[in-house]
Motif scaffolding. Structure first.
Motif, PDB file in Angstrom:
ATOM      1  N   LYS D   6       0.836  -1.206   0.000  1.00  0.00           N
ATOM      2  CA  LYS D   6       0.000   0.000   0.000  1.00  0.00           C
ATOM      3  C   LYS D   6       0.870   1.255   0.000  1.00  0.00           C
ATOM      4  O   LYS D   6       2.001   1.248   0.480  1.00  0.00           O
ATOM      5  N   ILE D   8       0.654   5.346   1.084  1.00  0.00           N
ATOM      6  CA  ILE D   8      -0.101   6.401   1.773  1.00  0.00           C
ATOM      7  C   ILE D   8       0.536   7.755   1.465  1.00  0.00           C
ATOM      8  O   ILE D   8       1.743   7.936   1.644  1.00  0.00           O
ATOM      9  N   ILE D  31       3.589   4.765   9.242  1.00  0.00           N
ATOM     10  CA  ILE D  31       3.411   4.214   7.890  1.00  0.00           C
ATOM     11  C   ILE D  31       4.484   3.166   7.601  1.00  0.00           C
ATOM     12  O   ILE D  31       4.196   2.073   7.111  1.00  0.00           O
ATOM     13  N   TRP D  36       4.196  -0.057   4.674  1.00  0.00           N
ATOM     14  CA  TRP D  36       3.596   0.625   3.529  1.00  0.00           C
ATOM     15  C   TRP D  36       4.585   1.664   2.984  1.00  0.00           C
ATOM     16  O   TRP D  36       5.464   2.145   3.699  1.00  0.00           O
ATOM     17  N   GLY D 106      -4.360   5.778   0.131  1.00  0.00           N
ATOM     18  CA  GLY D 106      -4.987   6.548   1.192  1.00  0.00           C
ATOM     19  C   GLY D 106      -4.203   7.831   1.385  1.00  0.00           C
ATOM     20  O   GLY D 106      -3.031   7.915   0.980  1.00  0.00           O
ATOM     21  N   PHE D 169      -7.119   3.413   7.826  1.00  0.00           N
ATOM     22  CA  PHE D 169      -6.737   2.859   6.513  1.00  0.00           C
ATOM     23  C   PHE D 169      -6.809   1.327   6.515  1.00  0.00           C
ATOM     24  O   PHE D 169      -7.232   0.718   5.540  1.00  0.00           O
TER      25      PHE D 169
END
Lengths: 176, 176, 176, 176
Positions: D6, D8, D31, D36, D106, D169
């Motif tokens: 992912k 962010i 994070i 991520w 996100g 998230f």
């Protein structure tokens, strides 16, 4: 200033013959062996073969973290080929060609196509080192060893092999 | 759907010989005589000569409102040449090449340069009618009459004169 | 430097109540009466009402050539509303919001929506004069009279009427 | 389809108070602890603090390869802050805000500024999960818990802490 991992853009079309796919695979493979990132349009054909070669060349035990980066024209990350590690869906269409060349430290053209041609032209205009695989046909082969205009004194480097292209970039990056 | 005035992009470099400037002037001139808009990068060289020809070809008494549109890479409208009627400072750098070709109904290449080359490639990729002035040297002359890849069955139209190019577009627009 | 016709961007959503449509119509109408170009996203709702008002305000006998310019996110010119005079299909998606604000000499926000909000923010960041129609609801009304951050000393001008907004721009352009 | 790490986006201005810098640091830190990627504009202020926090949160022994990605407006990679791992110089100016939000899974807003505001608006318009740090002031604090328009049923998530934002998230990504 950051001492950043180099990024090499591999440019080429969505269609690729077996020969061109093999060349693209080797190019991607050598890029990862150098510990450099690969940048491409994230699609099929040359892009997928290069990303696949990249994945198989990467030393999983190596602490250097390198990625196959796919810069997509659309906004759907799922359209990236399965060998892309980092998907950048841009949503700006083929204007993203300018970003692929802008973010790259060097550019390798493999094979044919007008998309490839616009990226070779952009790379030249942005004063990036550009290599073209001499046996890969299409625009890459046609423009290998040529100057695009008089803004630069050099030519597009004609690479016989993937290793040739890598050596060209290493010289340009003053690594050898 | 709008019945809109056609827009022709004139693409070419910031440097232009006397011969190329004259060709660009005539191309711009014929575009305005047709009552079409001219689109270009808004700079000097081929772009300025085309815009100048456009201005002198425009019938000031004609109710058709046509403009020389300059799509600049930077954000300073004052950098447009003085014959531009409508300045579009984009702030997106040479990624704006994609917008020039996207907004055009047809594209004419005049002369040399890697910027020109990226726009010819984009025009081809976007499936627009592309003409190249056969006597103007550089990429325009080299690619006139050629196919860039197999996504299209046609070729880049080789125009001997500005009127030739206009006639090509009229056929493509089904106006004749 | 060119003495160019001014361009005012009218920003607002694809949905518009009767009241908001009427405000947008008046705003477009006053822009054309000034002999300025109108720039917008080229779509329906506020954009269409503003372009319609613009068309009805334009004096057809006036030698000043002004246009309603629609800067579309996609690549299909046919998606512009029918009152757009000059369609610019960009193909870069909603990144085109940055181009709408960049090419404008002034910006008027009418009504609601997050698209409108991103354009107000861009206009502010690009240091353009920004007006907001105080009675139009949504983000335009919320931000009228406000500062977005401390990079500027002024505020978003709160306009009670379309004429109010025009007067604000005339002062900013040093025309009165 | 790729099972991708992912990404962010942390958005915020080039100026940041000590409090805001601390919040940004914690956000970046969390994070990287999730494994991520972090995406940001690559500059100073909130962006630099977030990248710094990210670097210190990253487990160097972890085989998950995560990066702080800086998407710059200009074309000079050297302008990225020193904690950026992957620099993407776009050359498209602040139109790159659209790419930051498009590539992110996100978005977290920290603090003030009109640049931040355009990115919050883009994130909302692109239907991405958007969180805002409730104690960070500026637009982030103002819009936390709010809806931007009626295209979505949800609101911008108001996060009291970095961990709060991460949990939001994770729910959105269906990881918990």
């Amino acid at each position: 200033m950051n001492q950043l991992v180099k990024k090499i853009a591999v440019i080429g079309g969505v269609e690729a013959s077996d020969l061109v796919s093999e060349i693209a695979f080797k190019v991607g493979n050598e890029i990862s062996k150098q510990g450099w990132h690969l940048v491409c349009g994230g699609g099929s054909g040359v892009m997928e073969s290069a990303c696949k070669g990249f994945r198989f060349g990467r030393n999983e035990l190596d602490p250097v973290r390198v990625m196959a980066i796919g810069v997509l024209p659309g906004d759907d990350a799922d359209l990236a080929n399965r060998y892309v590690d980092l998907v950048i869906p841009t949503g700006i269409g083929i204007a993203r060609n300018a970003i692929i060349t802008r973010m790259a430290d060097g550019i390798i053209a493999v094979g044919r196509g007008s998309g490839t041609l616009s990226e070779i032209a952009y790379g030249w205009q942005m004063n990036k080192p550009v290599a073209a695989m001499g046996e890969s046909g299409g625009w890459a082969e046609s423009l290998a060893g040529k100057s695009l205009d008089n803004r630069r004194d050099d030519v597009i480097f004609k690479a016989a092999t993937a290793v040739d292209a890598i050596d060209y970039f290493k010289k340009k990056f003053e690594l050898i």
